[in-house]
Design an enzyme around this catalytic site. Structure first.
Site, PDB file in Angstrom:
ATOM      1  N   ASP A  42     -31.102 -62.516  35.229  1.00 26.08           N
ATOM      2  CA  ASP A  42     -31.112 -63.956  35.445  1.00 26.08           C
ATOM      3  C   ASP A  42     -31.651 -64.270  36.842  1.00 26.08           C
ATOM      4  O   ASP A  42     -31.539 -63.442  37.760  1.00 26.08           O
ATOM      5  CB  ASP A  42     -29.697 -64.527  35.326  1.00 26.08           C
ATOM      6  CG  ASP A  42     -29.178 -64.478  33.900  1.00 26.08           C
ATOM      7  OD1 ASP A  42     -29.996 -64.426  32.978  1.00 26.08           O
ATOM      8  OD2 ASP A  42     -27.942 -64.477  33.733  1.00 26.08           O
ATOM      9  N   TYR A  70     -23.161 -52.810  37.487  1.00 25.54           N
ATOM     10  CA  TYR A  70     -23.283 -54.080  38.201  1.00 25.54           C
ATOM     11  C   TYR A  70     -22.212 -54.197  39.275  1.00 25.54           C
ATOM     12  O   TYR A  70     -21.099 -53.674  39.132  1.00 25.54           O
ATOM     13  CB  TYR A  70     -23.095 -55.267  37.241  1.00 25.54           C
ATOM     14  CG  TYR A  70     -24.161 -55.411  36.192  1.00 25.54           C
ATOM     15  CD1 TYR A  70     -25.323 -56.134  36.449  1.00 25.54           C
ATOM     16  CD2 TYR A  70     -24.000 -54.847  34.927  1.00 25.54           C
ATOM     17  CE1 TYR A  70     -26.298 -56.293  35.476  1.00 25.54           C
ATOM     18  CE2 TYR A  70     -24.976 -54.992  33.954  1.00 25.54           C
ATOM     19  CZ  TYR A  70     -26.117 -55.717  34.234  1.00 25.54           C
ATOM     20  OH  TYR A  70     -27.084 -55.855  33.276  1.00 25.54           O
ATOM     21  N   ASP A  84     -21.477 -69.190  34.599  1.00 26.71           N
ATOM     22  CA  ASP A  84     -21.844 -68.774  35.950  1.00 26.71           C
ATOM     23  C   ASP A  84     -21.928 -69.999  36.845  1.00 26.71           C
ATOM     24  O   ASP A  84     -21.688 -71.125  36.411  1.00 26.71           O
ATOM     25  CB  ASP A  84     -23.145 -67.956  35.963  1.00 26.71           C
ATOM     26  CG  ASP A  84     -24.351 -68.724  35.440  1.00 26.71           C
ATOM     27  OD1 ASP A  84     -24.373 -69.968  35.550  1.00 26.71           O
ATOM     28  OD2 ASP A  84     -25.279 -68.095  34.914  1.00 26.71           O
ATOM     29  N   ARG A 181     -21.337 -62.272  32.630  1.00 24.65           N
ATOM     30  CA  ARG A 181     -20.872 -63.661  32.649  1.00 24.65           C
ATOM     31  C   ARG A 181     -19.752 -63.873  31.640  1.00 24.65           C
ATOM     32  O   ARG A 181     -18.791 -64.603  31.889  1.00 24.65           O
ATOM     33  CB  ARG A 181     -22.027 -64.612  32.325  1.00 24.65           C
ATOM     34  CG  ARG A 181     -23.007 -64.827  33.427  1.00 24.65           C
ATOM     35  CD  ARG A 181     -24.154 -65.700  32.969  1.00 24.65           C
ATOM     36  NE  ARG A 181     -24.952 -65.042  31.940  1.00 24.65           N
ATOM     37  CZ  ARG A 181     -25.839 -65.660  31.165  1.00 24.65           C
ATOM     38  NH1 ARG A 181     -26.008 -66.961  31.272  1.00 24.65           N
ATOM     39  NH2 ARG A 181     -26.542 -64.998  30.291  1.00 24.65           N
TER      40      ARG A 181
END
Length: 317
Positions: A42, A70, A84, A181
């Site tokens: 993203d 992550y 988010d 998310r």
């Protein structure tokens, strides 16, 4: 005609740039149209993008399913429309600043392991040929089915109160297709305070690490940048078993012919953590010549090996 650049490029994406922007910039810098990716990030996210260049694009099919790592910041106290920080706030602000860590750990448990996850409404999943995020932004009621994913690690590394919010820094190891998310959303929902993601950085994709990645300058920042490509043979050796071939066998494979050999393929140099060991002969293997260049990807066919991907001789590396 001299072939263009060939190989795999690992990039550290800067914030607020789309993955497609990075791909377009790499095309410009390398002077080739043949650049693809093994999974986007993203715009708000940073970190590792794995790009295929030239014949490297044909290896991406073996890279897209690799696990990811992550570093994320989850904010508890309120949900958003996109799960988010870029979405609109939902509901009332709830005071999550004093949530005890043992309680958070209790609700993290069901989000670890093999789980069924409902992707974020604004994901890129297609519904009847149209992206879910496009339908959501058009005002449609988007309902996505739960999908099986694996979250092998979901560890809170730090916490801090920000007003009535509680921010959690976390490290997450997960399978391809996992939405971080959605993990923030689901943790907030389970704790009944709401939650969303405020920061995300991808640090690893399979054997690739962001510490080995290069930054691609945006337009206007200059074109004088080194973009070192990893060779096709090197990458194939990491994720596939390998089978050495001699000059005669390489020539036969180059014309699409099957070969017979008594040589046993070697195992991949890297194996997905937690994945069971698999017999090399039951999976595609990489045929490498005496210089370690990728000649072809092979599939077992009874007593022979059949090429399912052939690299032209002048593009082997």
């Amino acid at each position: 005609m001299t072939p263009g650049p060939q190989g795999i490029l690992v990039v550290d994406k800067a914030p607020e740039r789309t993955s497609h922007d990075v791909v377009a910039r790499v095309r410009w810098l390398l002077g080739t149209k043949k650049v693809g990716h093994a999974g986007t990030l993203d715009p708000m996210a940073t970190g590792l993008l794995v790009l295929g260049v030239g014949q490297g694009t044909r290896l991406l099919t073996y890279l897209v399913g690799l696990g990811k790592t992550y570093e994320a910041t989850l904010r508890l106290g309120r949900a958003t429309t996109t799960d988010d920080r870029e979405g609109e706030l939902l509901g009332k602000q709830l005071d999550a600043s004093a949530l005890p860590q043992p309680l958070i750990e209790e609700y993290l448990g069901p989000l670890r392991g093999d789980i069924a996850q409902v992707p974020s409404t604004v994901s890129a999943i297609k519904i009847d040929g149209k992206r879910a995020y496009a339908r959501a932004r058009a005002g449609e009621d988007v309902q996505l089915a739960a999908r099986p994913v694996r979250v092998s690690r979901f560890e809170v590394t730090a916490r801090r109160a920000v007003g009535e919010h509680l921010d959690l820094d976390a490290v997450i190891d997960c399978s391809s297709g996992t939405y971080v998310r959605a993990l923030a959303r689901d943790l907030g929902a389970a704790l009944e305070v709401g939650g969303h993601l405020t920061a995300l950085r991808r640090t690893a994709v399979g054997p690739f690490n962001v510490t080995d990645a290069v930054r691609v300058p945006a337009r206007g920042e200059g074109d004088d940048v080194a973009l070192p490509l990893l060779g096709l043979g090197e990458i194939a050796s990491l994720v596939l078993g390998t089978l050495p071939v001699d000059a005669e066998q390489a020539a036969a494979l180059g014309t699409g012919k099957r070969i017979t050999t008594t040589t046993v393929p070697t195992a991949p140099l890297w194996r997905q953590p937690g994945a069971p060991a698999a017999a090399g002969e039951e999976r595609p293997v990489a045929a490498l010549d005496g210089s370690g260049r990728l000649v072809a990807i092979l599939e077992r066919e009874q007593e022979r090996w059949r090429p399912i991907l052939v690299v032209p001789d002048d593009a082997r590396c």
